[in-house]
Design an enzyme around this catalytic site. Sequence first.
Site, short mmCIF file in Angstrom:
data_model
loop_
_atom_site.label_atom_id
_atom_site.label_comp_id
_atom_site.label_asym_id
_atom_site.label_seq_id
_atom_site.Cartn_x
_atom_site.Cartn_y
_atom_site.Cartn_z
N GLU A 210 0.83 -1.21 0.00
CA GLU A 210 0.00 0.00 0.00
C GLU A 210 0.87 1.26 0.00
O GLU A 210 0.59 2.23 -0.72
CB GLU A 210 -0.93 -0.02 1.21
N ASP A 277 -6.11 -7.18 10.12
CA ASP A 277 -7.25 -6.85 10.99
C ASP A 277 -6.88 -7.04 12.46
O ASP A 277 -7.20 -6.22 13.32
CB ASP A 277 -8.45 -7.76 10.67
#
Length: 322
Positions: A210, A277
């Site tokens: 990212e 997560d």
Amino acid sequence: MQAITEKRVNEILGNARGKVVAVVGDVMLDRYFWGSVSRVSPEAPVPVIDLESETYHLGGAANVANNLQSLGINPLLCGVVGDDNSGKSFMDIALKNGINTSGLFIDTDRPTTIKTRIIGNNQQIARLDRELRKALSSEAEAFILSTLNKTENLAGLIFQDYNKGALTEPLIKQVSAFAKEHKIPVFVDPKLENFFDFKGTTVFKPNRKEAQQALSMALKTEDELLKAGKLLLQKLECENVLLTLGKDGMLLFESNGTILSVPTRARHVADVSGAGDTAIATLSAFMAGGATVTEAASIANYASGAVCEEPGIVSITPEALL
């Protein structure tokens, strides 16, 4: 890496227990077909799976909420689901798991995002996605903001972005302003589309890919990683950047100039699904319990590694972490 004792971890967990953390982002339902493989199909060069069971789990931002709940936090889940059978299944599982779903907007114009994974001999063989990536409606944005405004004593807020449309630029700005006004720590797990819309957050946690895409630069060498972390701190005007590097651990960049390397340790990796997560959930939970950002980053690294040892989506527990 900061050394942390079992006593200190238990102390932080005790302080965090019962606090409320909001998770705003893309929720999804994860469906798993579990089976065994012993032959190849005569029709095509693909494995034949003898189906043994089918399970449903909370995915995306809902998996972050599930990890928070497992650590003793009371999560408030904010996002959108469809008015369909998958949405009903999602709500049933969330409520059964003790997650507050009052921030979920039911949209009659979109399906619930569902990801179906086919597992053979404890290895993922294929994945089927059903989703609609259009931006959230202004009605849904107002609903989520209203829910947050009605929630008292938030100990943290997580933006969990999967580029499925739940996090729009207006919603990000409004929720960020709300958090700033009420002095609520904000944690971000970004994707490329909204990457630079998150300003002034407590911890911004991109992974290597990212960050590479957002900065349009390679992140292979130590010098490149250090340059990227400092650049992100500057561009995002945030307090901390936690750059996750998979098997290479994490790098924590603090606004005061401190840089901490958080190495990983050798593990048997069964499934990396949900590791990010778990990391963001653990990070926010431990900071809600009074941990420093260096303590929280070190513990989050252990937590994300622990869930990778199990196939499928699993939540971190205090017992597994200790």
